[in-house]
Design an enzyme around this catalytic site. Structure first.
Site, PDB file in Angstrom:
ATOM      1  N   GLY A  40      31.667  27.313  10.599  1.00  0.00           N
ATOM      2  CA  GLY A  40      30.649  27.965   9.755  1.00  0.00           C
ATOM      3  C   GLY A  40      30.030  29.132  10.503  1.00  0.00           C
ATOM      4  N   GLY A  42      27.224  31.046   9.200  1.00  0.00           N
ATOM      5  CA  GLY A  42      25.926  31.454   8.681  1.00  0.00           C
ATOM      6  C   GLY A  42      24.969  31.680   9.838  1.00  0.00           C
ATOM      7  N   ARG A 333       6.279  23.805  -4.805  1.00  0.00           N
ATOM      8  CA  ARG A 333       7.546  23.826  -5.535  1.00  0.00           C
ATOM      9  C   ARG A 333       7.834  22.536  -6.299  1.00  0.00           C
ATOM     10  NH1 ARG A 333      11.597  26.650  -1.034  1.00  0.00           N
ATOM     11  NH2 ARG A 333      10.725  28.711  -1.278  1.00  0.00           N
ATOM     12  N   GLU A 428      21.198  23.922   8.231  1.00  0.00           N
ATOM     13  CA  GLU A 428      21.017  23.065   7.063  1.00  0.00           C
ATOM     14  C   GLU A 428      21.923  21.842   7.103  1.00  0.00           C
ATOM     15  OE1 GLU A 428      21.357  25.153   3.301  1.00  0.00           O
ATOM     16  OE2 GLU A 428      20.919  23.369   2.116  1.00  0.00           O
TER      17      GLU A 428
END
Lengths: 640, 255
Positions: A40, A42, A333, A428
């Protein structure tokens, strides 16, 4: 299994400093003898790969996209928090720590969260040095804004595309190491399994998405920086390719999966327009600063935005203002999302699908003028108009909540190591810092904290105790993993069923959204479990995947991902069933106060729920890591 | 809506491709262009035909992965990315032609998917500021005038999709390269490596087989992020200044 979080002893503010001193070091000349795999690219992956390359390790980095620059961190809009206190408004490392642990509804570790706040200040320095063009004041210094209800202005931003600029910064650092020969980059390459040798993670199996070739890669350690699993809901703000496969394969090889049911639902997304919908688009929640949320008092099915203007004030229900007079439209939220769902479930939703509420700017436009609103939100209004075809200056916007982020993930200790030695999870993909709810502008912070400033220290501690010897990919463990992957691929291609992968994915998403989304109940979750088990059986007997294994085959890619998302979905339901409390981003219907608000149960559930895979179709085993709070007092949130 | 699609199908980079015609008769104007292709693909699979390969990921106009040359325009008729284009931009009964990016430096991988790794190689040749993690000055130690920061930001918003190359009759990558060169040339952090950067990136661009710039402005007109060709002018200045003034620093003179 005893879960050891390895949080260092001592006062909160000294833990990380002490730990950095106590970790073992790898001699600079010896770093080149170690190979590290980073999956990954990111924020977490690119920053980790670049930083480890700079230190001298041999890094192999992998992404499924055609370029590392496309990882979904790029889509983050709002900003990145850092306790710089440039605004002299009372911010500090401790306050950022406190806000983060409270915002997570006391379901994260104090030690981890404090470290995150501590290194946040270094991240901004690093990004500016790389040439990231953050917003600035006229005097040339960096600008900040208050974000997500924070009482201090600690958010750094680059217009509405902070994630893009931070990722391109990390990508440039990664490029430099690729050019230096310290990082070897594999694009259009998807990890399909992790290889364990003598109890340690020693490599991965990948599929070259262009040629279909299944390949083995060995290393001394493996870092999973593979993002979240919001796509289990099919419709989410995640990229289409975002998936859980790397983390899930690691889970099935022994890595515990923590708090899988902790997902974040963002209240201000553009609603679904029809069955063709493939993803949802988020609009910055700053819109709620000036927009008023309402639905008609009496159901008006199919009500359009253009017709809403003629509904008199007396027939409108500004439900957030009514229920939460002090916070009004600015409730957090989860509260905003849940209440929107409630009014839609009552049949008072608006728009063609009935799954939307109005976000009305007419009062703000009357008060401040259209020009002022255009200056503040022009790009968001344009985006809304482009996607929906409606003009938000003339009638209200329509919004609906959407899945945005997953707080759960692979269980990691303070060193970011999973329960498999040598296998790490960053960003994450791990569960560690956001508890049951993530604060706005904290995801970018965590991804970069893990990659730039945590893993370069903690990885050395592990490698220093390891022999330089490389493992050969000819070993049986690699061969076995390749065989497993090949047989999975071949099985999927041989089913030749009638239903497309998208159909299965959509069904999974509907079930998850209905029963394991914002609001959950025991009965609903049990229904979901049965449905998912049925869906899994049907998938493996009736999925249609055409084409071959040895070519670019996007349906096959999707099928491999959806197969894992289905299994994860079942675990999420199990975790939600176990957690009989309302906490953070989600509401458990059985756990409510008399006036219907969320009721957390600290004496029963102040723990991390970490799940162990016990074999195909076997119930997973729950391990609990008790959360110890020595510095903060647990309080119940109230926004009345 | 009823839409007729003429789509480029090509098995792989070694095969010859051709247009194939498909008719979609249940298109909603609210569908995004890519959702219309999703629906077509699902219909094809149910009929036992292989789906059409195309690149996409974020579907919110920022990752730069989606491409498609639609009716003679990269990303279609609007100045946006294909994923942000909706079917209401087309007329009922319209025929839409979809091709991959056409450029020597972007070989077709399959159907509408092309290989844009040339862009990554250009970035690797110099699109960075050489700082290691840690040991950098405090972020506010380098004040940058807001105007300069904003100008650098405008250049930095490039998403690397390749529409500029696809739009250019010469398949030139000048807009893409100049966006990164500009960003770092404007910022004080980029100054130490300014000359070397532009020389290396231009050399790599040429090596990848991109064409020359003849100032037609097609790239700017089609860029979904509105990157300005002012950046090309700035890169040309940077390049000529580097060519005429950069020199190898002699070492060993003190011995």
């Amino acid at each position: 299994m005893k879960l050891d979080s390895k949080i260092p002893e001592g006062p909160l503010a000294e833990k990380w400093t002490k730990h950095k001193f106590n970790v073992k070091l790898v001699n600079p000349a010896n770093k080149r003898k170690y190979d590290v795999i980073v999956v990954g690219t990111g924020l977490a992956g690119a920053s980790a790969a670049a930083s480890l390359g700079e230190l001298g390790y041999n890094v192999k980095a992998f992404c499924f996209q055609d370029s590392p620059r496309r990882a979904h961190s790029i889509a983050a809009q709002g900003g990145i928090n850092a306790a710089k206190n440039y605004q002299n408004d009372g911010d500090s490392v401790y306050r950022l720590f406190y806000d983060t642990i409270k915002g997570g509804d006391y379901r994260a570790r104090e030690g981890n969260v404090y470290r995150l706040a501590e290194v946040s200040v270094n991240i901004i320095d690093q990004c500016v040095a790389q040439g990231v063009p953050f917003a600035r004041e006229y005097g040339g210094l960096l600008a900040n804004r208050s974000f997500g209800g924070a009482q201090v202005s600690r958010t750094f931003y680059a217009r509405g595309q902070t994630g893009q600029q931070l990722l391109l910064g990390a990508y440039s650092a990664l490029n430099r190491q690729i050019a230096n020969g310290k990082v070897k980059m594999y694009t259009r390459s998807e990890m399909l399994d992790v290889v364990i040798v003598d109890g340690k993670a020693r490599g991965i199996i990948t599929r070259d998405l262009v040629t279909g070739k299944i390949e083995s890669h060995s290393a001394h350690a493996v870092l999973l920086c593979t993002g979240g699993y919001g796509n289990v809901f099919y419709l989410s703000t995640n990229a289409k390719g975002s998936n859980v496969t790397a983390a899930w394969r690691a889970h099935k090889k022994g890595a515990l999966f923590a708090n899988p049911c902790f997902t974040q639902i963002h209240p201000t997304c553009i609603p679904v327009s029809g069955d063709h919908q493939s993803k949802l688009t988020l609009m910055s929640e700053s819109l709620r600063n000036d927009g008023r949320v309402w639905v008609p008092k009496v159901a008006k099915p199919g009500l359009k935005a253009v017709d809403a203007v003629s509904i008199p004030e007396s027939e409108r229900d500004y439900f957030l203002e009514r229920k939460y007079p002090s916070f009004g439209n600015l409730v957090p939220r989860d509260v905003a999302s849940r209440n929107a769902k409630t009014v839609c479930d009552e049949g008072r939703g608006v728009g063609a699908t009935g799954l939307a509420v109005f976000l009305d700017f007419s009062d703000a436009i009357k008060r401040d003028g259209e020009a002022a609103i255009r200056a503040k939100y022009g790009n968001l209004f344009d985006m809304y108009a482009q996607i929906t075809g409606d003009n938000p200056y003339k009638g209200p916007m329509m919004i609906y909540p959407a899945v945005h982020y997953t707080m759960g993930g692979l269980w990691v200790d303070y060193n970011l190591m999973t329960t498999i030695p040598g296998l790490y999870a960053l960003g994450e993909a791990n569960f560690s810092d956001h508890g049951a709810n993530r604060l706005g502008a904290s995801a970018l912070m965590q991804g970069l904290a893990d990659g730039y400033f945590v893993i370069p220290y903690t990885l050395g501690d592990y490698l220093a105790g390891m022999s330089y010897e490389k493992v050969s990919t000819d070993r049986p463990e690699f061969k076995e993993a390749i065989d497993t992957v090949n047989s999975r691929v071949n099985t999927l291609l041989s089913i030749k069923g009638k239903k497309t992968v998208d159909q299965f994915h959509r069904e999974l998403g509907l079930t998850m959204w209905e029963y394991c989304g914002m609001s959950r109940s025991e009965g609903g979750l049990k229904t979901a479990k049965a449905k998912i088990q049925g869906l899994k059986k049907e998938f493996w007997s009736d999925v249609a995947v055409l084409g071959g294994a040895a070519e670019l085959n996007q349906e096959l890619e999707k099928a491999l991902r959806v197969a894992d998302l289905i299994e994860l979905g079942e675990l999420m339901v199990d975790d939600a069933l176990n957690r009989d409390e309302s906490c953070g981003g989600h509401f458990r219907e059985e756990s409510a106060t008399p006036d219907g608000e969320a009721k957390r149960k600290d004496d029963e559930y102040a723990y991390v729920a970490a799940w162990e895979f016990k074999g195909e179709d076997q119930p997973e085993q729950l391990h609990k890591e008790e959360l110890i709070f020595e510095n903060v007092k647990l309080t119940q949130r109230s926004y009345k | 809506m009823k839409i007729t699609l003429k789509i480029w199908r090509q098995k792989d980079s070694n095969s010859k491709g051709a247009f194939k015609t498909y008719v979609c008769d249940h298109v909603s104007p609210d569908m995004s262009f890519l959702e219309m292709l999703d629906v077509l693909n699902n219909d094809l699979i149910r009929k036992g035909e292989e789906s059409i390969a195309f690149d996409h990921d974020c579907r919110e106009g920022i990752c730069g992965m989606c491409s498609l040359y639609i009716n003679g325009h990269p990303h279609g008729p609007l100045q946006t990315t294909t994923c942000q284009l909706h079917m209401r931009s087309f007329k009922d009964g319209e025929t839409i032609t979809i091709e991959p990016w056409r450029a020597k430096a972007f070989p077709v991988v399959k159907d509408l998917v092309v290989d844009r790794s040339a862009f990554d190689r250009i970035q690797r040749s110099g699109g960075f500021i050489s700082v290691n993690t840690g040991g950098v000055p405090d972020a506010n130690e380098i004040p940058i005038p807001k105007k300069i920061a904003d100008e650098a930001f405008d250049a930095a918003t490039c998403i690397g999709c390749g529409a500029c190359v696809a739009a250019c009759k010469n398949a030139s990558a000048m807009l893409f390269v100049s966006a990164k060169v500009s960003q770092f040339a404007l910022l004080p952090q980029g100054k130490p490596e300014r000359k070397e950067r532009v020389e290396k990136m231009v050399a790599q661009m040429d090596e990848e087989g991109f064409g020359a710039c003849t100032n037609t402005g097609a790239c700017e007109a089609e860029c979904p992020k509105g990157i300005s060709i002012t950046n090309i002018a700035r890169m040309n200045r940077e390049y000529f200044s580097a060519m005429t003034t950069s020199y190898e620093v002699a070492v060993g003179g003190g011995e």
